[in-house]
Motif scaffolding. Structure first.
Motif, PDB file in Angstrom:
ATOM      1  N   MET A   1      69.925  27.894  40.642  1.00 13.92           N
ATOM      2  CA  MET A   1      70.159  27.174  39.396  1.00 13.92           C
ATOM      3  C   MET A   1      69.369  27.762  38.227  1.00 13.92           C
ATOM      4  SD  MET A   1      72.448  25.016  40.208  1.00 13.92           S
ATOM      5  CE  MET A   1      72.519  24.201  38.606  1.00 13.92           C
ATOM      6  N   GLY A   2      68.482  28.741  38.531  1.00  9.12           N
ATOM      7  CA  GLY A   2      67.824  29.474  37.464  1.00  9.12           C
ATOM      8  C   GLY A   2      66.677  28.773  36.770  1.00  9.12           C
ATOM      9  N   PHE A   3      65.875  28.006  37.493  1.00  5.87           N
ATOM     10  CA  PHE A   3      64.685  27.407  36.879  1.00  5.87           C
ATOM     11  C   PHE A   3      63.466  27.736  37.742  1.00  5.87           C
ATOM     12  CE2 PHE A   3      66.676  23.998  39.425  1.00  5.87           C
ATOM     13  CZ  PHE A   3      65.629  23.635  40.275  1.00  5.87           C
ATOM     14  N   PRO A   4      62.274  27.720  37.153  1.00  3.89           N
ATOM     15  CA  PRO A   4      61.061  28.065  37.916  1.00  3.89           C
ATOM     16  C   PRO A   4      60.728  27.022  38.973  1.00  3.89           C
ATOM     17  CG  PRO A   4      60.477  27.299  35.719  1.00  3.89           C
ATOM     18  CD  PRO A   4      61.973  27.437  35.742  1.00  3.89           C
ATOM     19  N   HIS A   5      60.097  27.469  40.044  1.00  2.81           N
ATOM     20  CA  HIS A   5      59.744  26.577  41.148  1.00  2.81           C
ATOM     21  C   HIS A   5      58.361  26.946  41.653  1.00  2.81           C
ATOM     22  CE1 HIS A   5      59.643  25.622  45.565  1.00  2.81           C
ATOM     23  NE2 HIS A   5      60.019  24.460  45.080  1.00  2.81           N
ATOM     24  N   TYR A   6      57.546  25.915  41.882  1.00  4.33           N
ATOM     25  CA  TYR A   6      56.174  26.138  42.352  1.00  4.33           C
ATOM     26  C   TYR A   6      55.913  25.312  43.610  1.00  4.33           C
ATOM     27  CZ  TYR A   6      55.670  27.907  37.600  1.00  4.33           C
ATOM     28  OH  TYR A   6      55.837  28.612  36.437  1.00  4.33           O
ATOM     29  N   VAL A   7      55.127  25.869  44.504  1.00  5.48           N
ATOM     30  CA  VAL A   7      54.687  25.152  45.708  1.00  5.48           C
ATOM     31  C   VAL A   7      53.192  24.894  45.568  1.00  5.48           C
ATOM     32  CG1 VAL A   7      54.450  25.228  48.214  1.00  5.48           C
ATOM     33  CG2 VAL A   7      56.451  26.269  47.114  1.00  5.48           C
ATOM     34  N   LEU A   8      52.796  23.633  45.683  1.00  4.20           N
ATOM     35  CA  LEU A   8      51.397  23.254  45.553  1.00  4.20           C
ATOM     36  C   LEU A   8      50.854  22.826  46.908  1.00  4.20           C
ATOM     37  CD1 LEU A   8      51.571  21.153  42.253  1.00  4.20           C
ATOM     38  CD2 LEU A   8      51.210  23.620  42.523  1.00  4.20           C
ATOM     39  N   ASP A   9      49.714  23.345  47.277  1.00  7.30           N
ATOM     40  CA  ASP A   9      49.082  22.997  48.554  1.00  7.30           C
ATOM     41  C   ASP A   9      48.315  21.691  48.394  1.00  7.30           C
ATOM     42  OD1 ASP A   9      47.764  22.775  50.924  1.00  7.30           O
ATOM     43  OD2 ASP A   9      46.831  24.755  50.869  1.00  7.30           O
ATOM     44  N   TYR A  10      48.903  20.613  48.903  1.00  4.80           N
ATOM     45  CA  TYR A  10      48.285  19.287  48.836  1.00  4.80           C
ATOM     46  C   TYR A  10      47.865  18.806  50.217  1.00  4.80           C
ATOM     47  CZ  TYR A  10      49.187  18.066  43.933  1.00  4.80           C
ATOM     48  OH  TYR A  10      49.161  18.004  42.567  1.00  4.80           O
ATOM     49  N   GLU A  11      47.692  19.741  51.140  1.00  2.00           N
ATOM     50  CA  GLU A  11      47.426  19.357  52.525  1.00  2.00           C
ATOM     51  C   GLU A  11      46.161  18.514  52.649  1.00  2.00           C
ATOM     52  OE1 GLU A  11      46.889  21.524  56.883  1.00  2.00           O
ATOM     53  OE2 GLU A  11      47.896  22.570  55.248  1.00  2.00           O
ATOM     54  N   ASN A  12      45.080  18.922  51.994  1.00  2.11           N
ATOM     55  CA  ASN A  12      43.828  18.165  52.092  1.00  2.11           C
ATOM     56  C   ASN A  12      43.940  16.804  51.423  1.00  2.11           C
ATOM     57  OD1 ASN A  12      42.524  20.193  53.513  1.00  2.11           O
ATOM     58  ND2 ASN A  12      41.720  21.182  51.670  1.00  2.11           N
ATOM     59  N   ILE A  13      44.594  16.763  50.262  1.00  2.00           N
ATOM     60  CA  ILE A  13      44.784  15.486  49.562  1.00  2.00           C
ATOM     61  C   ILE A  13      45.612  14.542  50.417  1.00  2.00           C
ATOM     62  CG2 ILE A  13      45.882  14.402  47.557  1.00  2.00           C
ATOM     63  CD1 ILE A  13      45.186  16.945  45.980  1.00  2.00           C
ATOM     64  N   PHE A  14      46.677  15.055  51.016  1.00  3.69           N
ATOM     65  CA  PHE A  14      47.566  14.224  51.840  1.00  3.69           C
ATOM     66  C   PHE A  14      46.829  13.681  53.066  1.00  3.69           C
ATOM     67  CE2 PHE A  14      51.101  13.860  55.017  1.00  3.69           C
ATOM     68  CZ  PHE A  14      51.815  12.870  54.360  1.00  3.69           C
ATOM     69  N   LYS A  15      46.012  14.524  53.675  1.00  8.22           N
ATOM     70  CA  LYS A  15      45.260  14.073  54.845  1.00  8.22           C
ATOM     71  C   LYS A  15      44.271  12.973  54.463  1.00  8.22           C
ATOM     72  CE  LYS A  15      42.306  15.625  58.655  1.00  8.22           C
ATOM     73  NZ  LYS A  15      41.305  14.559  58.467  1.00  8.22           N
ATOM     74  N   ASP A  16      43.533  13.191  53.380  1.00 10.44           N
ATOM     75  CA  ASP A  16      42.520  12.219  52.972  1.00 10.44           C
ATOM     76  C   ASP A  16      43.139  10.917  52.474  1.00 10.44           C
ATOM     77  OD1 ASP A  16      40.617  14.106  53.578  1.00 10.44           O
ATOM     78  OD2 ASP A  16      40.300  14.740  51.506  1.00 10.44           O
ATOM     79  N   ALA A  17      44.235  11.008  51.726  1.00 17.79           N
ATOM     80  CA  ALA A  17      44.796   9.833  51.058  1.00 17.79           C
ATOM     81  C   ALA A  17      45.819   9.083  51.892  1.00 17.79           C
ATOM     82  CB  ALA A  17      45.448  10.258  49.732  1.00 17.79           C
ATOM     83  N   VAL A  18      46.422   9.770  52.867  1.00 17.51           N
ATOM     84  CA  VAL A  18      47.531   9.140  53.600  1.00 17.51           C
ATOM     85  C   VAL A  18      47.322   9.151  55.116  1.00 17.51           C
ATOM     86  CG1 VAL A  18      50.028   9.190  54.017  1.00 17.51           C
ATOM     87  CG2 VAL A  18      49.134   9.771  51.750  1.00 17.51           C
ATOM     88  N   ILE A  19      47.142  10.337  55.701  1.00 14.67           N
ATOM     89  CA  ILE A  19      47.124  10.441  57.159  1.00 14.67           C
ATOM     90  C   ILE A  19      45.923   9.717  57.768  1.00 14.67           C
ATOM     91  CG2 ILE A  19      46.976  12.033  59.108  1.00 14.67           C
ATOM     92  CD1 ILE A  19      48.636  14.009  57.591  1.00 14.67           C
ATOM     93  N   ASP A  20      44.734   9.910  57.190  1.00 17.49           N
ATOM     94  CA  ASP A  20      43.543   9.273  57.763  1.00 17.49           C
ATOM     95  C   ASP A  20      43.647   7.759  57.724  1.00 17.49           C
ATOM     96  OD1 ASP A  20      42.353  11.628  58.487  1.00 17.49           O
ATOM     97  OD2 ASP A  20      41.047  11.764  56.731  1.00 17.49           O
ATOM     98  N   GLU A  21      44.127   7.222  56.608  1.00 21.15           N
ATOM     99  CA  GLU A  21      44.274   5.761  56.532  1.00 21.15           C
ATOM    100  C   GLU A  21      45.321   5.258  57.513  1.00 21.15           C
ATOM    101  OE1 GLU A  21      46.513   3.304  53.575  1.00 21.15           O
ATOM    102  OE2 GLU A  21      44.498   2.930  52.805  1.00 21.15           O
ATOM    103  N   PHE A  22      46.392   6.027  57.670  1.00 23.85           N
ATOM    104  CA  PHE A  22      47.427   5.664  58.638  1.00 23.85           C
ATOM    105  C   PHE A  22      46.819   5.536  60.035  1.00 23.85           C
ATOM    106  CE2 PHE A  22      50.234   7.369  61.962  1.00 23.85           C
ATOM    107  CZ  PHE A  22      51.292   6.482  61.901  1.00 23.85           C
ATOM    108  N   ALA A  23      46.030   6.527  60.423  1.00 23.28           N
ATOM    109  CA  ALA A  23      45.417   6.499  61.752  1.00 23.28           C
ATOM    110  C   ALA A  23      44.466   5.329  61.899  1.00 23.28           C
ATOM    111  CB  ALA A  23      44.687   7.815  62.016  1.00 23.28           C
ATOM    112  N   ASP A  24      43.602   5.124  60.904  1.00 23.42           N
ATOM    113  CA  ASP A  24      42.617   4.044  60.993  1.00 23.42           C
ATOM    114  C   ASP A  24      43.276   2.668  60.981  1.00 23.42           C
ATOM    115  OD1 ASP A  24      40.618   5.949  61.078  1.00 23.42           O
ATOM    116  OD2 ASP A  24      40.208   5.861  58.930  1.00 23.42           O
ATOM    117  N   SER A  25      44.321   2.499  60.172  1.00 24.75           N
ATOM    118  CA  SER A  25      45.036   1.217  60.127  1.00 24.75           C
ATOM    119  C   SER A  25      45.713   0.921  61.453  1.00 24.75           C
ATOM    120  CB  SER A  25      46.075   1.225  58.997  1.00 24.75           C
ATOM    121  OG  SER A  25      45.465   1.354  57.743  1.00 24.75           O
ATOM    122  N   TYR A  26      46.320   1.955  62.027  1.00 21.11           N
ATOM    123  CA  TYR A  26      47.007   1.772  63.303  1.00 21.11           C
ATOM    124  C   TYR A  26      46.013   1.413  64.403  1.00 21.11           C
ATOM    125  CZ  TYR A  26      51.454   2.301  65.733  1.00 21.11           C
ATOM    126  OH  TYR A  26      52.620   2.051  66.371  1.00 21.11           O
TER     127      TYR A  26
END
Length: 380
Positions: free
Chosen positions: A83-108
C-alpha cells in the motif's frame, strides 16, 4: 477526499485534507488492522504503520493464530509495502512482560481469572504505543477494534460496534477520555466481518483470507496452566478437592488448573449430584466444589473503575445500567452504588452464575449503545 469548506472535517474528524493528516495505525498483522491501514492510505492520509513485538519470535512462530507474533509482523510489513506507507516494528517485549504477563501469572496464582487483553490495551497499546504515535507527530491513532467513537455534547464517547457479534467493548472499557480523544476506530460501523474481508479483497491484501486470532496471544491452545507453570515454576502444588460441606472428595495437581464455574475434568466422578468449582482457596490449596445454585451471585464488588459518563460517578447514589460480567454474555440490568470515584458495589437484578474475581464488569446504558466505563471484579 476533497474538502468543500475550510472548516469541513475529513473522515477522521480534522479540518484539513487527508494528505495533511498523519495517522498511526496499530497493525497486528491481522485482516482488521490491515484493512484500516489500507483504507486510510487509499483515502490519501499520511499513514504510518506500527507493529509491536510483544514476545519472543521463536515462541510466537510456533503458535498459529497469535497476534503480534513473528509471522504477523511479516504480514503487516507486506501490507505496508503493497500500500506504499512506512512501517515500523517496536520491541515491547519487556514492557509487555512487566505490564501484562507477570500480572496475569500472579492473578491466576491468586485464584482469579484474569483478562490480559484488557490490560494490554490499557497499559501497552493505548498507553506506550499511543505516546509513540504522538512522538511521531500523528494527529490520531487508528486501530482495527470493533467499537465506535462518537462525539457527544461533552466530547468523544465510546459506543458498541454496529455488529453485536464482533463488538469488543468489554475489552476496551478502560479507555480514558484523554485516550479516546486521540483514538479512531474505522471498522466499528461495519455491519459484519464479511464487509471487512470484502474490503481486504478489494485492496488486494495478502491477509484477506487470514483466519482470526484465537485465545490469548501468549497462551498456546488456551492452556493457561502450562504457561503459569513455565512462568512460575512450582506453582502447581497439589491439594484437595473439598465439598462445601467439608467432605474431601479427591486430590488435584494444582489450583491453577481450575476456574470458577468449571464442571468438567474435576476427577471426582461417581457422585449423585453434578458439582461445580464454586471457590478457589489458594492458601489452603483447596478447590471447593458445590451445587450449581451456589454459583449464582447478585452483589459484585468492583474496583479500579474507569468511568466514562458525563457526570461524576459519585454524583448519584446509584446508577441504573446494564452490565457484562463476562465477555461472552449479553448485558444484564444492574444498579451501581458508588463507594468512591473508583470503587462501587454492583447489584445484578437477576443473579449471574460464575462471577469471578479478575474478570471485568463493564457498564452500558440501559437504552442505547454507549459504554459508561467499567472496573475489575474482586473478592468482597
Amino acid at each position: 477526499m476533497p474538502l468543500d469548506r475550510p472548516d469541513a472535517l475529513n473522515s477522521l474528524g480534522f479540518a484539513k485534507p487527508p494528505s495533511e493528516t498523519r495517522v498511526v495505525v496499530a497493525m497486528s498483522g491481522g485482516v482488521d488492522s490491515s484493512v484500516v491501514a489500507a483504507q486510510l492510505a487509499e483515502e490519501g492520509y499520511d499513514v504510518v504503520g506500527v507493529t509491536l513485538q510483544l514476545y519472543d519470535h521463536g515462541a510466537a512462530l510456533a503458535k498459529k493464530g497469535a497476534c503480534c507474533a513473528g509471522l504477523d509482523i511479516h504480514d503487516a510489513r507486506r501490507v505496508a509495502e503493497e500500500m506504499g506507507f512506512p512501517h515500523y516494528v517496536l520491541d515491547y517485549e519487556n514492557i509487555f512482560k512487566d505490564a501484562v504477563i507477570d500480572e496475569f501469572a500472579d492473578s491466576y496464582l491468586a485464584g482469579a481469572t484474569p483478562v490480559p487483553c484488557i490490560r494490554c490495551n490499557e497499559r501497552v497499546k493505548f498507553k506506550d504505543l499511543l505516546e509513540t504515535a504522538k512522538d511521531l507527530d500523528a494527529d490520531c491513532m487508528a486501530t482495527g477494534h470493533y467499537i465506535q467513537r462518537k462525539v457527544g455534547a461533552s466530547g468523544p464517547e465510546l459506543h458498541c460496534a454496529a455488529d453485536a457479534g464482533r463488538d469488543q467493548s468489554y475489552f476496551l472499557f478502560s479507555t480514558t477520555p484523554e485516550q479516546l480523544d486521540f483514538l479512531r476506530f474505522p471498522l466499528g460501523h461495519l455491519p459484519s466481518k464479511n464487509e471487512t474481508r470484502a474490503l481486504a479483497a478489494k485492496y488486494g491484501l495478502p491477509v484477506a483470507d487470514k483466519p482470526d486470532s484465537q485465545d490469548i496471544c501468549f497462551v498456546p491452545n488456551g492452556n493457561y496452566a502450562s504457561v503459569i507453570e513455565k512462568l512460575r515454576p512450582g506453582a502447581a502444588d497439589p491439594g484437595e478437592i473439598v465439598h462445601v460441606d467439608g467432605r474431601v472428595l479427591g486430590t488435584h495437581e494444582g489450583v491453577i488448573h481450575y476456574t470458577i464455574g468449571q464442571r468438567r475434568g474435576l476427577g471426582i466422578g461417581g457422585l449423585s449430584e453434578p458439582l461445580y468449582v464454586v471457590k478457589l482457596d489458594v492458601e489452603a490449596r483447596h478447590v471447593i466444589v458445590g451445587p450449581k445454585e451456589m454459583l449464582a451471585t447478585r452483589r459484585v464488588p468492583v474496583r479500579e473503575i474507569n468511568w466514562l459518563g458525563d457526570a461524576l460517578l459519585t454524583s448519584r447514589d446509584e446508577w441504573r445500567v446494564s452490565v457484562k460480567v463476562r465477555s461472552t454474555r449479553p448485558p444484564r440490568e444492574a444498579v451501581i452504588r458508588p463507594l468512591s470515584n473508583t470503587t462501587a458495589e454492583v447489584e445484578l437484578i437477576i443473579a449471574e452464575e460464575g462471577v469471578s474475581p479478575g474478570q471485568a464488569c463493564v457498564f452500558y446504558e440501559t437504552e442505547g449503545s454507549r459504554i459508561l466505563g467499567g472496573g475489575w471484579i474482586h473478592r468482597s
